[in-house]
Scaffold this active site. Structure first.
Site, PDB file in Angstrom:
ATOM      1  CG  HIS A 174      -0.397  -0.138   2.541  1.00 28.11           C
ATOM      2  ND1 HIS A 174       0.007  -1.280   2.827  1.00 28.11           N
ATOM      3  CD2 HIS A 174      -0.103   0.508   3.490  1.00 28.11           C
ATOM      4  CE1 HIS A 174       0.792  -1.135   4.222  1.00 28.11           C
ATOM      5  NE2 HIS A 174       0.395   0.162   4.491  1.00 28.11           N
ATOM      6  CG  HIS A 176       0.962   5.244   3.949  1.00 27.01           C
ATOM      7  ND1 HIS A 176       0.042   5.511   5.054  1.00 27.01           N
ATOM      8  CD2 HIS A 176       1.541   3.941   4.195  1.00 27.01           C
ATOM      9  CE1 HIS A 176       0.039   4.152   5.963  1.00 27.01           C
ATOM     10  NE2 HIS A 176       1.093   3.326   5.315  1.00 27.01           N
TER      11      HIS A 176
END
Length: 188
Positions: A174, A176
């Site tokens: 993922h 950010h």
């Protein structure tokens, strides 16, 4: 009443694109699911996050994930549950390859995550291989597109935590994306 009026005046003073971005950011869209399960699932997410944030925050959550053998685990993650709509998320972008949603513990006025919908062994960036180049490029392209839509034209930061030493606590790659304030260097 006066506070609400001031907020309304400030909002109207913004350029149209910035106003739309702020309204979208403030809308706090929740994935529609039945009310009882939404509240229970949201509480589960908050409790999980609160537990990870106590006793040292993200660093302790990363160490705990490593101790529990979750590093590079192919088992379902909280992100898989968000993708399948089992738990709610404040989704701000979705296409056939990825999903972007607001972080539940934002570190800046704008803080969202961009994740691939299919992990395909991509539990962390250091596990990427040549076959992942397309999805990695798509994730970065999506990050900048959504950042612009969120009114971050002045700048933002993209961070990828990798492994226990990089404070990764969820083993589903993922990105950010943070912004909306002056960021400093070096981070963490």
């Amino acid at each position: 009443m006066l506070r609400g009026l001031r907020a309304c005046v400030r909002l109207r003073a913004l350029p149209v694109k910035a106003r739309q971005a702020k309204q979208a950011r403030d809308s706090r869209y929740q994935t529609p699911i039945n009310s009882a399960s939404r509240h229970q699932n949201l509480n589960d997410v908050r409790l999980t996050r609160a537990a990870s944030m106590s006793n040292g925050g993200e660093e302790s959550a990363a160490k705990k994930a490593a101790a529990e053998g979750l590093v590079d685990s192919e088992g379902p993650t909280i992100f898989d549950k968000i993708i399948s709509k089992e738990i709610p998320a404040n989704v701000i972008y979705e296409d056939d390859k990825c999903l972007a949603f607001r972080d539940i513990n934002p570190q800046a006025p704008v803080h969202f995550l961009v994740i691939p919908k299919v992990r395909d062994g991509l539990t962390r960036l250091s596990r990427a291989h040549e076959g992942h180049k397309e999805i990695l490029g798509h994730l970065l392209y999506t990050a900048q597109k959504v950042a612009k839509d969120e009114g971050l034209g002045e700048g933002f930061r993209v961070a990828i935590n990798d492994g226990p030493g990089g404070c990764q606590s969820v083993y589903h790659l993922h990105l950010h994306v943070i912004g909306g304030r002056q960021l400093t260097w070096p981070p963490g």
